[in-house]
Design a protein around this motif. Sequence first.
Motif, PDB file in Angstrom:
ATOM      1  N   LEU A   1       6.187   8.341  12.135  1.00 18.28           N
ATOM      2  CA  LEU A   1       6.934   7.556  10.738  1.00 18.28           C
ATOM      3  C   LEU A   1       8.229   6.502  11.242  1.00 18.28           C
ATOM      4  O   LEU A   1       8.254   5.440  10.266  1.00 18.28           O
ATOM      5  N   LEU A   2       8.960   6.470  12.466  1.00 19.11           N
ATOM      6  CA  LEU A   2       9.527   5.705  12.602  1.00 19.11           C
ATOM      7  C   LEU A   2       9.159   4.505  13.362  1.00 19.11           C
ATOM      8  O   LEU A   2       9.770   3.967  13.196  1.00 19.11           O
ATOM      9  N   GLU A   3       8.241   4.112  13.804  1.00 11.55           N
ATOM     10  CA  GLU A   3       7.210   2.990  14.597  1.00 11.55           C
ATOM     11  C   GLU A   3       7.452   1.946  13.326  1.00 11.55           C
ATOM     12  O   GLU A   3       7.447   2.111  12.649  1.00 11.55           O
TER      13      GLU A   3
ATOM     14  N   ALA B   1       5.066   0.855  10.709  1.00  8.56           N
ATOM     15  CA  ALA B   1       4.103   1.541   9.670  1.00  8.56           C
ATOM     16  C   ALA B   1       5.876   1.608   8.386  1.00  8.56           C
ATOM     17  O   ALA B   1       5.328   2.297   7.121  1.00  8.56           O
ATOM     18  N   VAL B   2       6.154  -0.035   8.005  1.00  8.64           N
ATOM     19  CA  VAL B   2       7.757  -0.712   7.477  1.00  8.64           C
ATOM     20  C   VAL B   2       6.743  -0.474   6.128  1.00  8.64           C
ATOM     21  O   VAL B   2       6.978  -0.115   5.146  1.00  8.64           O
ATOM     22  N   ARG B   3       5.469  -0.857   6.107  1.00  4.44           N
ATOM     23  CA  ARG B   3       4.275  -1.394   4.549  1.00  4.44           C
ATOM     24  C   ARG B   3       3.901  -0.348   4.343  1.00  4.44           C
ATOM     25  O   ARG B   3       3.815   0.009   3.332  1.00  4.44           O
ATOM     26  N   GLY B   4       3.417   0.825   4.871  1.00  5.98           N
ATOM     27  CA  GLY B   4       2.909   1.900   4.678  1.00  5.98           C
ATOM     28  C   GLY B   4       1.913   2.813   5.440  1.00  5.98           C
ATOM     29  O   GLY B   4       2.297   1.891   6.739  1.00  5.98           O
ATOM     30  N   TYR B   5       1.156   3.804   5.677  1.00 10.07           N
ATOM     31  CA  TYR B   5       0.695   4.261   6.545  1.00 10.07           C
ATOM     32  C   TYR B   5      -0.813   4.844   6.133  1.00 10.07           C
ATOM     33  O   TYR B   5      -0.225   5.398   4.736  1.00 10.07           O
TER      34      TYR B   5
ATOM     35  N   PRO C   1       0.832  -1.410   0.362  1.00 10.13           N
ATOM     36  CA  PRO C   1      -0.182   0.205  -0.081  1.00 10.13           C
ATOM     37  C   PRO C   1       1.294   1.251  -0.134  1.00 10.13           C
ATOM     38  O   PRO C   1       0.106   2.331  -0.750  1.00 10.13           O
ATOM     39  N   GLY C   2       1.985   1.160   0.756  1.00 12.17           N
ATOM     40  CA  GLY C   2       2.863   2.420   0.946  1.00 12.17           C
ATOM     41  C   GLY C   2       2.270   3.333   1.201  1.00 12.17           C
ATOM     42  O   GLY C   2       1.413   2.952   1.843  1.00 12.17           O
ATOM     43  N   PRO C   3       2.977   4.889   1.113  1.00 15.29           N
ATOM     44  CA  PRO C   3       1.888   6.230   2.405  1.00 15.29           C
ATOM     45  C   PRO C   3       0.499   5.988   1.353  1.00 15.29           C
ATOM     46  O   PRO C   3       1.150   7.262  -0.350  1.00 15.29           O
ATOM     47  N   ILE C   4      -0.187   6.782   1.989  1.00 19.55           N
ATOM     48  CA  ILE C   4      -1.519   7.225   1.450  1.00 19.55           C
ATOM     49  C   ILE C   4      -2.314   8.000   1.916  1.00 19.55           C
ATOM     50  O   ILE C   4      -2.213   8.198   3.299  1.00 19.55           O
ATOM     51  N   LEU C   5      -2.014   9.043   1.854  1.00 15.07           N
ATOM     52  CA  LEU C   5      -2.542  10.199   1.871  1.00 15.07           C
ATOM     53  C   LEU C   5      -4.598  10.476   1.842  1.00 15.07           C
ATOM     54  O   LEU C   5      -4.695  10.079   0.310  1.00 15.07           O
ATOM     55  N   LEU C   6      -5.000  10.338   2.494  1.00 21.10           N
ATOM     56  CA  LEU C   6      -6.838  10.811   2.426  1.00 21.10           C
ATOM     57  C   LEU C   6      -6.463  12.859   2.585  1.00 21.10           C
ATOM     58  O   LEU C   6      -5.929  13.493   3.934  1.00 21.10           O
TER      59      LEU C   6
ATOM     60  N   VAL D   1       4.143   8.405  -2.643  1.00 24.73           N
ATOM     61  CA  VAL D   1       2.342   8.932  -1.732  1.00 24.73           C
ATOM     62  C   VAL D   1       1.324   8.919  -3.101  1.00 24.73           C
ATOM     63  O   VAL D   1       1.528   9.339  -4.192  1.00 24.73           O
ATOM     64  N   VAL D   2       0.507   8.168  -2.517  1.00 22.22           N
ATOM     65  CA  VAL D   2      -0.610   8.173  -3.102  1.00 22.22           C
ATOM     66  C   VAL D   2      -1.992   9.183  -2.189  1.00 22.22           C
ATOM     67  O   VAL D   2      -2.114   8.930  -1.677  1.00 22.22           O
ATOM     68  N   ALA D   3      -2.618  10.105  -3.334  1.00 17.32           N
ATOM     69  CA  ALA D   3      -3.173  11.102  -2.378  1.00 17.32           C
ATOM     70  C   ALA D   3      -5.122  10.703  -2.850  1.00 17.32           C
ATOM     71  O   ALA D   3      -4.642  11.219  -4.414  1.00 17.32           O
ATOM     72  N   VAL D   4      -5.579  10.583  -1.860  1.00 16.65           N
ATOM     73  CA  VAL D   4      -7.086  10.801  -2.456  1.00 16.65           C
ATOM     74  C   VAL D   4      -7.651  11.354  -1.481  1.00 16.65           C
ATOM     75  O   VAL D   4      -7.240  11.574  -0.248  1.00 16.65           O
ATOM     76  N   SER D   5      -8.773  12.955  -2.475  1.00 19.10           N
ATOM     77  CA  SER D   5      -9.380  13.571  -1.587  1.00 19.10           C
ATOM     78  C   SER D   5     -10.649  13.350  -1.648  1.00 19.10           C
ATOM     79  O   SER D   5     -11.339  12.821  -2.736  1.00 19.10           O
ATOM     80  N   ILE D   6     -11.182  13.765  -0.806  1.00 14.78           N
ATOM     81  CA  ILE D   6     -12.895  13.402  -0.466  1.00 14.78           C
ATOM     82  C   ILE D   6     -13.504  14.737  -0.440  1.00 14.78           C
ATOM     83  O   ILE D   6     -13.264  15.312   0.547  1.00 14.78           O
ATOM     84  N   GLN D   7     -14.663  14.809  -0.929  1.00 19.37           N
ATOM     85  CA  GLN D   7     -15.400  15.754  -1.366  1.00 19.37           C
ATOM     86  C   GLN D   7     -16.875  15.659  -0.734  1.00 19.37           C
ATOM     87  O   GLN D   7     -17.345  14.771  -1.145  1.00 19.37           O
ATOM     88  N   VAL D   8     -17.272  16.883   0.343  1.00 18.80           N
ATOM     89  CA  VAL D   8     -18.493  16.768   0.468  1.00 18.80           C
ATOM     90  C   VAL D   8     -18.664  18.257   0.975  1.00 18.80           C
ATOM     91  O   VAL D   8     -18.259  19.090   0.765  1.00 18.80           O
TER      92      VAL D   8
END
Length: 240
Positions: free
Chosen positions: A92-94, A97-101, A20-25, A129-136
Amino acid sequence: MSALMAAVEQGREAERKTLPGPILLLGAPGVGKGTQAKELVKLWGIPQISTGDLLRANVADGTTLGRTAKEIIGRGELVPDVLVNEMVAARLLEPDAVRGYILDGFPRTLVQACWLDARLAAQVGALPVVAVSIQVNYNQLLRRITGRRICPVCQSIYNIYVNPTKKEGFCDVEGAELIQRDDDTEEVFKERMRAYAALTSPVVEHYRDQGRFAEVDGDRPIEVIAAEIVAAVERLRLQG
Ligand code: AMP
């Protein structure tokens, strides 16, 4: 490169693409970043890193950061970048979080976004990073925020308008009396939205420009939105 080395390299590349890697919501207060992050945690087994939750934990523990952040949060403003970046760096050092967060509520400014980009660029083998923006829409958000109630024991999130508990004011799971966050009032919500428009909207544009970006409509059932986020992340990861 030998055929064996090439095969090993190919295997590694394939493995990287399935992480999955780093994902931004990304998205305004109340769009459901926390709720969606919890869905993704169940699926991928990577941690949700919510800067709001980390800051509130610091406030509760009375740390130096918490003492500084308390009033800022109460006003609906943003905690200074340098303090938030430092807190995120430590998290992030914990090892989990190695496989992603899943970053929920971070980055909220361009300074934070550039700090994160630089950090990942400097890390050998780190996925971007992969970024996903949620719209409401605004009125929905206001209802969600002012109606939000939280169980102090299990952190379940309810809404007095759209997702009420069976017994008014008490958690369905724990039976504990629900609480309302101090900053979930209409007045503070308006300030949080002002901060979002001024400081966080440019972050959305920053990641849109970078590619590996998707937008989803957050005004649908939780599981429908979650499925769309998962599909978007998988598609963007394969895209490289
Ligand atoms: P949240 O739980 O994400 O809605 O965050 C609650 C509050 O914590 C925000 O209104 C800010 O005051 C503060 N906060 C959370 N994340 C950040 C961040 N990345 N940068 C600055 N302040 C933050």
